[in-house]
Motif scaffolding. Structure first.
Motif, mmCIF file in Angstrom:
data_model
loop_
_atom_site.group_PDB
_atom_site.id
_atom_site.type_symbol
_atom_site.label_atom_id
_atom_site.label_comp_id
_atom_site.label_asym_id
_atom_site.label_seq_id
_atom_site.Cartn_x
_atom_site.Cartn_y
_atom_site.Cartn_z
ATOM 1 N N GLY A 81 37.111 28.675 16.374
ATOM 2 C CA GLY A 81 37.031 27.224 16.298
ATOM 3 C C GLY A 81 37.015 26.685 14.895
ATOM 4 O O GLY A 81 37.205 27.413 13.910
ATOM 5 N N PRO A 82 36.762 25.377 14.745
ATOM 6 C CA PRO A 82 36.760 24.730 13.434
ATOM 7 C C PRO A 82 35.649 25.259 12.527
ATOM 8 O O PRO A 82 34.669 25.853 12.981
ATOM 9 C CB PRO A 82 36.533 23.249 13.772
ATOM 10 C CG PRO A 82 36.901 23.112 15.208
ATOM 11 C CD PRO A 82 36.576 24.418 15.841
ATOM 12 N N ILE A 83 35.830 25.022 11.247
ATOM 13 C CA ILE A 83 34.869 25.425 10.226
ATOM 14 C C ILE A 83 34.255 24.170 9.623
ATOM 15 O O ILE A 83 34.955 23.193 9.358
ATOM 16 C CB ILE A 83 35.556 26.265 9.126
ATOM 17 C CG1 ILE A 83 36.131 27.545 9.735
ATOM 18 C CG2 ILE A 83 34.598 26.595 7.996
ATOM 19 C CD1 ILE A 83 37.036 28.306 8.783
ATOM 20 N N ASP A 84 32.946 24.180 9.421
ATOM 21 C CA ASP A 84 32.264 23.066 8.776
ATOM 22 C C ASP A 84 32.516 23.162 7.273
ATOM 23 O O ASP A 84 31.913 23.973 6.582
ATOM 24 C CB ASP A 84 30.771 23.121 9.088
ATOM 25 C CG ASP A 84 30.021 21.922 8.515
ATOM 26 O OD1 ASP A 84 30.684 20.971 8.055
ATOM 27 O OD2 ASP A 84 28.779 21.938 8.532
ATOM 28 N N GLY A 85 33.420 22.342 6.755
ATOM 29 C CA GLY A 85 33.809 22.461 5.356
ATOM 30 C C GLY A 85 34.807 23.586 5.184
ATOM 31 O O GLY A 85 35.699 23.798 6.006
ATOM 32 N N TYR A 86 34.644 24.351 4.103
ATOM 33 C CA TYR A 86 35.546 25.462 3.813
ATOM 34 C C TYR A 86 34.917 26.826 4.088
ATOM 35 O O TYR A 86 35.619 27.832 4.123
ATOM 36 C CB TYR A 86 35.960 25.434 2.341
ATOM 37 C CG TYR A 86 36.975 24.370 1.971
ATOM 38 C CD1 TYR A 86 37.253 23.298 2.816
ATOM 39 C CD2 TYR A 86 37.659 24.432 0.766
ATOM 40 C CE1 TYR A 86 38.161 22.319 2.477
ATOM 41 C CE2 TYR A 86 38.592 23.456 0.407
ATOM 42 C CZ TYR A 86 38.830 22.401 1.273
ATOM 43 O OH TYR A 86 39.744 21.433 0.934
ATOM 44 N N VAL A 87 33.601 26.875 4.248
ATOM 45 C CA VAL A 87 32.895 28.151 4.312
ATOM 46 C C VAL A 87 32.757 28.605 5.757
ATOM 47 O O VAL A 87 31.961 28.058 6.528
ATOM 48 C CB VAL A 87 31.506 28.054 3.657
ATOM 49 C CG1 VAL A 87 30.830 29.422 3.667
ATOM 50 C CG2 VAL A 87 31.623 27.529 2.232
ATOM 51 N N ALA A 88 33.526 29.604 6.140
ATOM 52 C CA ALA A 88 33.427 30.180 7.473
ATOM 53 C C ALA A 88 32.217 31.093 7.548
ATOM 54 O O ALA A 88 31.827 31.730 6.562
ATOM 55 C CB ALA A 88 34.695 30.950 7.805
ATOM 56 N N ARG A 89 31.623 31.167 8.730
ATOM 57 C CA ARG A 89 30.448 32.011 8.938
ATOM 58 C C ARG A 89 30.739 33.216 9.825
ATOM 59 O O ARG A 89 30.079 34.241 9.693
ATOM 60 C CB ARG A 89 29.320 31.199 9.595
ATOM 61 C CG ARG A 89 29.010 29.877 8.908
ATOM 62 C CD ARG A 89 28.409 30.069 7.543
ATOM 63 N NE ARG A 89 28.144 28.782 6.888
ATOM 64 C CZ ARG A 89 27.690 28.648 5.645
ATOM 65 N NH1 ARG A 89 27.451 29.738 4.923
ATOM 66 N NH2 ARG A 89 27.481 27.449 5.127
ATOM 67 N N ARG A 90 31.709 33.074 10.729
ATOM 68 C CA ARG A 90 31.925 34.121 11.719
ATOM 69 C C ARG A 90 33.418 34.390 11.892
ATOM 70 O O ARG A 90 34.252 33.530 11.614
ATOM 71 C CB ARG A 90 31.311 33.733 13.075
ATOM 72 C CG ARG A 90 29.907 33.194 12.994
ATOM 73 C CD ARG A 90 29.355 32.870 14.363
ATOM 74 N NE ARG A 90 28.942 34.074 15.072
ATOM 75 C CZ ARG A 90 27.738 34.630 14.962
ATOM 76 N NH1 ARG A 90 26.833 34.093 14.169
ATOM 77 N NH2 ARG A 90 27.440 35.723 15.629
ATOM 78 N N SER A 91 33.732 35.578 12.386
ATOM 79 C CA SER A 91 35.115 35.953 12.666
ATOM 80 C C SER A 91 35.117 37.071 13.689
ATOM 81 O O SER A 91 34.160 37.846 13.785
ATOM 82 C CB SER A 91 35.827 36.394 11.390
ATOM 83 O OG SER A 91 37.090 36.951 11.692
ATOM 84 N N ALA A 92 36.196 37.156 14.452
ATOM 85 C CA ALA A 92 36.375 38.262 15.394
ATOM 86 C C ALA A 92 37.525 39.168 14.984
ATOM 87 O O ALA A 92 37.859 40.098 15.712
ATOM 88 C CB ALA A 92 36.614 37.721 16.803
ATOM 89 N N THR A 93 38.138 38.918 13.835
ATOM 90 C CA THR A 93 39.316 39.693 13.444
ATOM 91 C C THR A 93 38.959 41.100 12.997
ATOM 92 O O THR A 93 39.627 42.069 13.371
ATOM 93 C CB THR A 93 40.076 38.959 12.328
ATOM 94 O OG1 THR A 93 40.580 37.716 12.836
ATOM 95 C CG2 THR A 93 41.247 39.781 11.826
#
Length: 747
Positions: A81-93
């Protein structure tokens, strides 16, 4: 459409701490609707879910404990889903499970929708040009496909993925996804065959599609600018019934105009319907589909080193706008369609199953004069050309079935994943050429009707099938220390049916076991050192100049690094060092660059760092630095110890964007970027050198209620540069200055 959830202040978090115990019961009841499974396919919501309250402290009380209490009311980011700002917190890749990036022992960068919109990145190449370890635009201003190198290795052939399933790019049958249809772009560096079964040890790029949302929304955008470009886009979605079981989304994009190459069009349209069905809180079924049509030309002109990087005999340089083909038949057309689904069912607190599948077809046609032969006269004003034609059809089926179990064995906590993946790739490829073509005068080009006919030199039907069995265990040895162990066994069948010379029909069967072992230690204050060792296996499609099928590539890498994400500070900093060995590497055959040959071994050793930050209200920053040494350690005598062509060894980038949050100028924003690309070589002997270069980007924008007005400029100084050279007569101009303005409205 950009959606984000406001972050509560620390004061508010403390006030809500007492009430959160009651909220926990509601959240747990809601678990049946939104299970915190850690899976790669969270339920179709507004891409957020409530994070579980935890009052336990792994290192004492104080600010850390307070931050964890505050987390109870903070929205948890979805890995799709979307990211709050530019800093992503999670990923499934990286793990195929819903894992925080700070707990992932491998280098990964995530570019979200907000950053894509701010940069107005219309191609995947533009979307990744500020990412560490990534060189985007190997073949310059090419409108047919995006080219990438990850840690010095080409990743645009076998390393492109969409929603976790591979998009194969073989020969001249290219796939390209319109970035407006993406929610995020994730660049995973290092070997990933243990889960994906394919890809070189440099890494892969996973493109995450937009999905239906729980909240209704609408978005429209129109824009245009340089080279007569104009485009329009829309994105609408939300619930389709009152009961909340059906959700839809429809995304569309259309572009028309020219390019920096005279007479070369860049027309495209894209439509992507998506549906989600949630019959209950434990089951979710999403259909993702898209259709795209592209009409463009060969814009990555194959030009001589002398006349581009250096002046030619008369002291001149070839114009960037020169159409080396012919405006009348310099043609590249493509139609591609995909339909697939994502299914997830949660049985209980331990078990969940998922199945992701996609079927895609692509048909492309190319017909153009190509340079690549150098000059035909001593004054170096006549470019020698030949005719190239290709017609390719692709059909690809991918099915990935997974089972995930979360449990404790009495000593350690486990997140265990096992799966089976099936891949079937069929291509019919007809390549033809005509020698010699008419020369082209670079001072006064004259175009006319096609005077050369093309004769087929390759007509093949390739059949490629792969089955992979894999497992992965994420083991919590302690609350701070995580160990990841995984392995995969692949079985590959590759058959090449030679329609031109049936006696050359051949094939091969291959199998390989790949594995990964990694560990990461998470300190309470946000520091996370890690180490990882992994191997790779990449079966190759097609044949060499002698009609023989290629041997699979293999590789391995050791990587060590540090991640730093201090709680509540809004930035994420990573450092990584790596040593990669890659065997059976493909490179253009010097006898005929339309064919590939295999080298012995190439080694890449280097360091990379990246900062992504929401520093304070309204300011977002991305910065990266990459340096590595790459050379051939086994292969032809003239290549050993040499740096492969097309490959810069230093990259540095900085991008920022600031929007004024209060006052009379509220909503006004501005920013820009600097991109540095180091030197590279244009020939195998490393005697022809390309100088380094620096490019500048800028943007201004204004938000008023639901409206946004924005202007972007890339290569602001309009610097003429050569992005790379494949050989002395195969050099590629990079993007000229591009200015685009857009107006958008959301509701």
């Amino acid at each position: 459409m950009i959606t984000s959830s406001p972050r509560p202040s620390t004061v508010r978090a403390l006030v809500l701490a007492g009430a959160s115990l009651m909220a926990m019961q509601a959240a747990q009841a809601q678990e049946a609707t939104q299970p915190r499974r850690g899976g790669s396919n969270p339920p179709a919501e507004s891409s957020v879910q409530l994070e579980e309250l935890s009052v336990e402290s792994q290192g004492g009380g104080g600010p850390v404990a307070a931050a964890r209490v505050g987390a109870a009311s903070r929205a948890v980011e979805s890995p799709t889903g979307p990211i709050d700002g530019y800093v992503a917190r999670r990923s499934a890749t990286a793990t195929k499970t819903n894992t925080p990036l700070i707990e992932t022992p491998q280098s990964i960068s995530v570019v979200g929708r907000q950053q894509l919109d701010t940069q107005n990145a219309q191609t995947l190449q533009q979307a990744t040009q500020y990412v560490a370890g990534t060189y985007a635009g190997t073949f310059g201003a090419d409108t047919r496909i995006d080219y990438f190198q990850l840690r010095g290795f080409v990743a645009s052939d076998y390393g492109l993925y969409r929603d976790g399933l591979q998009l194969l790019n073989y020969g001249f049958a290219y796939s390209r996804v319109d970035t407006f249809g993406l929610e995020r772009v994730e660049v995973l560096r290092g070997p990933s065959a243990v889960l994906f079964g394919a890809g070189n040890p440099g890494g892969l790029i996973n493109q995450i599609s937009k999905r239906p949302t729980e909240n209704p929304f609408g978005y429209i955008e129109v824009g245009g600018g340089s080279f007569d470009q104009r485009y329009a886009a829309f994105d609408v979605g939300g619930p389709a019934d009152a009961e909340g079981h059906w959700f839809t989304r429809l995304t569309g994009y259309a572009r028309n105009g020219g390019t920096q190459v005279q007479g070369a069009p860049d027309d495209s349209y894209y439509i992507a319907p998506a549906f989600t069905y949630k019959p209950d809180g434990s089951t979710k079924f999403t259909i993702l589909s898209s259709f795209q049509h592209d009409n463009t030309a060969v814009t990555s002109n194959f030009l001589p080193y002398y006349g581009t990087v250096r002046p030619q005999a008369e002291g001149l340089r070839i114009p960037r706008s020169l159409n080396v083909g012919d405006a009348g038949f310099n043609t590249f057309q493509r139609d591609q369609a995909y339909i697939g689904y994502e299914f997830e069912h949660v049985f209980d607190d331990t078990w969940a199953v998922r199945q992701n599948a996609r079927y895609g077809v692509t048909e492309s046609f190319q017909n153009s004069y190509i340079g690549q032969l150098g000059y035909a006269d001593p004054l170096q004003t006549q470019l020698a050309r030949y005719l190239f034609r290709d017609h390719a059809k692709i059909a690809q089926l991918d099915v990935d079935t997974q089972a995930e179990a979360k449990f404790s064995d009495g000593f350690f906590r486990h997140d265990f994943l096992m799966g089976v993946e099936y891949r079937n790739f069929q291509i019919h490829d007809n390549q033809a050429s005509g020698f010699p073509g008419p020369n082209l005068n670079i001072l006064a080009p004259i175009y006319g009707p096609q005077t050369v006919s093309a004769s087929p030199y390759l007509i093949q039907a390739d059949s490629f099938q792969q089955v992979g069995l894999y497992f992965q265990d994420q083991i919590k040895i302690t609350p701070e220390l995580t160990l990841i162990l995984g392995g995969r066994q692949d079985f590959v069948q590759n058959t090449v049916y030679d329609r031109l010379t049936p006696s050359n029909t051949n094939g091969r069967n291959d199998s390989a076991f790949t594995y990964r072992a990694a560990a990461i230690y998470n300190f309470d204050f946000g520091l996370a050192p890690y180490v990882m060792y992994a191997t790779s296996f990449q079966p190759l499609i097609g044949t060499d100049i002698n009609g023989q099928t290629f041997k699979p590539e293999t590789g391995d890498q050791i990587e060590g690094g540090v991640k730093f994400e201090p709680p509540g500070q809004g930035y994420f900093l990573t450092f990584a060092g790596f040593d990669i060995h890659r065997n059976n590497v493909q490179t253009p055959n010097p006898a005929n660059t339309l064919f590939q040959q295999q080298l012995g071994e190439v080694r890449s050793t280097g360091f990379e760092s990246q900062l992504v930050a929401n520093l304070f209200d309204g300011l977002n920053v991305v910065a990266s630095y990459t340096v590595f040494g790459i050379n051939t350690v086994r292969g032809n005598a003239d290549q050993i110890g040499r740096v492969p062509v097309n490959t810069p060894e230093n990259l540095a980038n900085l991008f920022f964007d600031y929007t004024i949050p209060t006052g009379e100028w509220r909503g006004f924003g501005f920013g820009g970027g600097v991109r540095y690309v180091g030197r590279s070589f244009a020939d195998v002997a490393n005697t022809l050198r390309l100088p380094d270069y620096v490019l500048f980007d800028a943007q201004v924008h204004y938000d008023y209620q639901n409206w946004r007005f924005q202007v972007n400029a890339t290569n602001l100084a309009d610097r003429r540069f050569v992005s790379s050279c494949q050989a002395e007569n195969s050099c590629f101009y990079g993007d000229a200055r591009r200015v685009l303005a857009k107006v958008s409205y959301k509701w």
